[in-house]
Motif scaffolding. Sequence first.
Motif, short mmCIF file in Angstrom:
data_model
loop_
_atom_site.label_atom_id
_atom_site.label_comp_id
_atom_site.label_asym_id
_atom_site.label_seq_id
_atom_site.Cartn_x
_atom_site.Cartn_y
_atom_site.Cartn_z
N GLY A 151 30.69 45.63 -26.72
CA GLY A 151 31.95 45.01 -27.08
C GLY A 151 32.93 46.03 -27.59
N GLY A 152 34.05 45.55 -28.07
CA GLY A 152 35.06 46.48 -28.53
C GLY A 152 36.06 45.81 -29.44
N VAL A 153 36.76 46.67 -30.19
CA VAL A 153 37.83 46.19 -31.04
C VAL A 153 39.04 47.08 -30.83
CG1 VAL A 153 36.38 45.16 -32.83
CG2 VAL A 153 37.00 47.57 -32.98
N GLY A 154 40.21 46.47 -30.82
CA GLY A 154 41.41 47.25 -30.61
C GLY A 154 42.61 46.57 -31.21
N ALA A 155 43.73 47.26 -31.12
CA ALA A 155 44.97 46.72 -31.67
C ALA A 155 46.14 47.30 -30.89
CB ALA A 155 45.09 47.10 -33.15
N VAL A 156 47.23 46.55 -30.89
CA VAL A 156 48.48 47.07 -30.34
C VAL A 156 49.55 46.93 -31.41
CG1 VAL A 156 47.85 46.61 -27.95
CG2 VAL A 156 49.12 44.87 -29.24
N SER A 157 50.52 47.83 -31.35
CA SER A 157 51.55 47.90 -32.39
C SER A 157 52.78 47.07 -32.01
CB SER A 157 51.97 49.36 -32.58
OG SER A 157 53.20 49.44 -33.29
N PHE A 158 53.04 46.06 -32.81
CA PHE A 158 54.21 45.22 -32.53
C PHE A 158 55.50 46.03 -32.70
CE2 PHE A 158 57.31 41.79 -33.32
CZ PHE A 158 57.09 41.06 -32.17
N TYR A 159 55.56 46.85 -33.71
CA TYR A 159 56.78 47.63 -33.94
C TYR A 159 57.06 48.57 -32.77
CZ TYR A 159 60.28 50.66 -35.89
OH TYR A 159 61.45 51.36 -36.06
N GLY A 175 48.83 51.54 -28.93
CA GLY A 175 47.59 50.79 -29.00
C GLY A 175 46.40 51.70 -29.16
N GLU A 176 45.28 51.12 -29.55
CA GLU A 176 44.05 51.89 -29.68
C GLU A 176 42.87 50.93 -29.53
OE1 GLU A 176 43.91 53.66 -33.55
OE2 GLU A 176 43.53 51.74 -34.55
N SER A 177 41.76 51.48 -29.10
CA SER A 177 40.55 50.68 -28.97
C SER A 177 39.33 51.54 -29.27
CB SER A 177 40.40 50.12 -27.55
OG SER A 177 41.24 49.03 -27.34
N ARG A 178 38.33 50.88 -29.72
CA ARG A 178 37.02 51.49 -29.84
C ARG A 178 36.04 50.56 -29.14
NH1 ARG A 178 36.20 51.62 -35.93
NH2 ARG A 178 37.63 49.88 -35.74
#
Length: 209
Positions: free
Chosen positions: A117-125, A108-111
Amino acid sequence: MMGVQSVTLVLAVLSGTGIYGVLASLSQERVASAGFWFEDVSFESSRLGGPLTREDMARIAHVARSELTAAFAGLRVTLSGRQDARYRVRVVQQLLDRRFKREVAIAGESRAIRGFGGVGAVSFYFLASGAVASAPDSADRAALVDAIGRGVGRAAVHEFVHQLLPLAPIHDSSDVQSYEYASASRREQYFGAMRWGPARPLLQRAYGG
Ligand SMILES: [Zn+2]
């Protein structure tokens, strides 16, 4: 490492006097809106007997949201699927660490920008692979699907914490069973109970009821 990157806010996009109004209103923010959603992701493994089905994905999304709801219960954090929420984590197929030239997968990663506020993502794979790899031999297919959901949800909790507390050294947690723990490469990401570590009192102070 789940990865967090601070970014420099380009204040130039905000006009002169207006910025003070924005800062003032955000610092009095009553409730943090947190949007969490899945992009079009997929995963298959021989352990699962093939690809995840539509029904599996619905179950994974349900389990992941339940993890988020349980983690942020009692805090002024409103969870939804809104893609325009102030804090956002999306589930993407894969994430690579941009700090390396070679391909290094991350969970995962976030900024985030404090108070904005913030935006991020996590890796399903990454997380689906981790769930399957961490599963005991006795785990049946349903148990694997639930473990994927837990892994995704717990990674999303971790990323939201980076966004909600962008300056907090949350990776200092040495408790492998905590949301704050720096690595998703652990059995506890997917199986057994998970608890809060040092971030909870900070969240309570900032977003407590
Ligand atoms: Zn992290």
